[in-house]
Design an enzyme around this catalytic site. Structure first.
Site, PDB file in Angstrom:
ATOM      1  N   SER A   1       0.628  -1.212  -0.068  1.00  0.00           N
ATOM      2  CA  SER A   1      -0.028   0.163  -0.036  1.00  0.00           C
ATOM      3  C   SER A   1       0.733   1.338   0.118  1.00  0.00           C
ATOM      4  O   SER A   1       0.348   2.469  -0.026  1.00  0.00           O
ATOM      5  CB  SER A   1      -0.947   0.019   1.016  1.00  0.00           C
ATOM      6  OG  SER A   1      -2.014  -0.806   1.080  1.00  0.00           O
TER       7      SER A   1
ATOM      8  N   LYS B   1       0.138   3.945  -2.643  1.00  0.00           N
ATOM      9  CA  LYS B   1      -0.874   4.897  -2.680  1.00  0.00           C
ATOM     10  C   LYS B   1      -0.345   6.365  -2.458  1.00  0.00           C
ATOM     11  O   LYS B   1      -0.723   7.389  -2.877  1.00  0.00           O
ATOM     12  CB  LYS B   1      -1.970   4.685  -1.530  1.00  0.00           C
ATOM     13  CG  LYS B   1      -2.681   3.312  -1.618  1.00  0.00           C
ATOM     14  CD  LYS B   1      -3.728   3.274  -0.477  1.00  0.00           C
ATOM     15  CE  LYS B   1      -4.448   1.943  -0.586  1.00  0.00           C
ATOM     16  NZ  LYS B   1      -4.053   0.524  -0.431  1.00  0.00           N
TER      17      LYS B   1
ATOM     18  N   SER C   1      -5.849   3.692   4.394  1.00  0.00           N
ATOM     19  CA  SER C   1      -5.610   2.878   3.038  1.00  0.00           C
ATOM     20  C   SER C   1      -6.615   2.141   2.238  1.00  0.00           C
ATOM     21  O   SER C   1      -6.777   0.893   2.106  1.00  0.00           O
ATOM     22  CB  SER C   1      -4.533   1.748   3.585  1.00  0.00           C
ATOM     23  OG  SER C   1      -3.927   1.034   2.601  1.00  0.00           O
TER      24      SER C   1
END
Length: 382
Positions: free
Chosen positions: A60, A63, A115
């Protein structure tokens, strides 16, 4: 006698421990991460690296690139509608339902604080029509920033063999993000209330990045985990004007690793004053003015993060004319000074006039011309 013996042992312990304090900042720490890096943001200077160029799955931390791309291609006030595809995205979630609408900016907080994979899909589809199209924008932007060993095929970081980056690339990407004040604001936010249409309460989001609470000066940025990627963390902190980014990928102890690396990075640098507000940086001649010249003053202080023995890597470049025509107003911006690190701009200041200069009257200009002519004649005659 016993007390003396205890005192002796205590002194001995102090003597043994004292050198260790210095070693913590002098030598790089041992970390459990498979890849890691410490980068100073303004210069891009790498203070520590461990397998930093090795390709790895980012999970993640992807991102970060998603946010940067969305900030540059999206409109903050746009209302984003979650599609069925977005609402059904697997993994961590902002709990979007099909047809639910949120402002783009609220989606950003959902992406970075908790997230939300579903929010990344909704934003990607809104901006580029599909996740695939948006991921291409992400990759193209990363390559333009010099993060050439990265390839993104989705916006969330879900595992894919063609979705990869490096510790160096992630640091480079994140350092670029900090040039955008809104990026800095979002990734440093600890808590955010986001609307939840159709519910009797709002979404109450707390940032999953514990570094914001654990580390003094922490101001970002993103956690990540998948089985394939391991535990990943891109962290950042700012102290005394120095902004650092730390990346640890596939780490057994990502919080401890990050704290050690931030401590090490700050210990390598000190802020060195280069320019002070009011410094005279150039004298400019004035044509047709009642005064023959003016001085250009810096409008702000500039300090730079400097390691030992690298003064020669810094330089200043002044962009201002050698001559100007009157009139000139006190405080008028007439140029800039840039501080460069290895030919990369790291800071700048406007240069302003130290005083006003009126234009000479017609008779003043006439007398100046006559006087100049007479002076010329006298010199030639002599």
């Amino acid at each position: 006698m016993g007390q003396l013996a205890n005192l002796g042992r205590l002194l001995l312990m102090c003597l043994v421990l004292l050198p260790t304090v210095g070693l913590a900042s002098e030598y790089p720490p041992e970390v459990t991460a498979k890849s890691a890096i410490v980068m100073e943001v303004s210069t891009g200077k790498v203070l520590y690296g461990k397998e930093a160029a090795e390709r790895r799955y980012p999970a993640s931390t992807t991102k970060i690139m998603t946010l940067i791309t969305a900030l540059e291609y999206g409109k903050l006030d746009d209302v984003v509608t979650a599609s069925e595809n977005a609402a059904s995205t697997e993994g961590s979630s902002l709990w979007l339902t099909q047809g639910e609408q949120l402002k783009m900016l609220d989606m950003f907080y959902g992406i970075m604080l908790i997230s939300g994979n579903d929010a990344t899909v909704a934003v990607a589809e809104h901006i580029a029509g599909s996740v695939e199209n948006f991921a291409k924008l992400m990759t193209d932007k990363a390559h333009a920033l010099g993060a050439v060993n990265s390839n993104f095929v989705n916006t969330s970081g879900l595992p894919n063999e063609n979705h990869y980056t490096t510790a160096y690339d992630l640091a480079k990407i994140t350092a670029y993000g900090y040039k955008n004040p809104l990026f800095s604001q979002i990734v440093s936010t600890q808590h955010k209330i986001v609307p939840w249409p159709g519910k009797d309460h709002d979404r109450d989001l707390y940032n999953e990045n514990k570094m914001l609470w654990l580390y003094d000066g922490a101001n970002g940025v993103k956690t990540g985990y998948t089985d394939a990627a391991g535990r990943c963390l891109v962290s950042a902190a700012k102290r005394n004007g120095t902004q650092l980014v730390v990346v640890v990928l596939d780490s057994d102890h990502m919080w401890d690793d990050s704290i050690k690396l931030l401590d090490y990075g700050f210990a390598q640098l000190k802020q060195v004053p280069v320019i002070s507000q009011g410094d005279i940086l150039k004298t400019v001649k004035i044509n047709e003015g009642k005064t023959g010249d003016i001085k250009l003053l810096a409008t702000n202080d500039i300090s730079v993060p400097m390691a030992d023995n690298e003064h020669d890597k810094y330089s200043t470049v002044i962009d201002a004319p050698n001559k100007l025509n009157a009139p000139i107003t006190s405080g008028q911006k007439l140029g800039t000074v840039k501080v460069m690190y290895n030919n990369i701009e790291v800071a700048s200041s406007d240069l302003i006039a130290d005083r006003s200069v009126e234009k000479k009257s017609f008779f003043g200009l006439l007398w100046g011309s006559v006087w100049g002519f007479l002076t010329h004649v006298i010199r030639n005659f002599a």
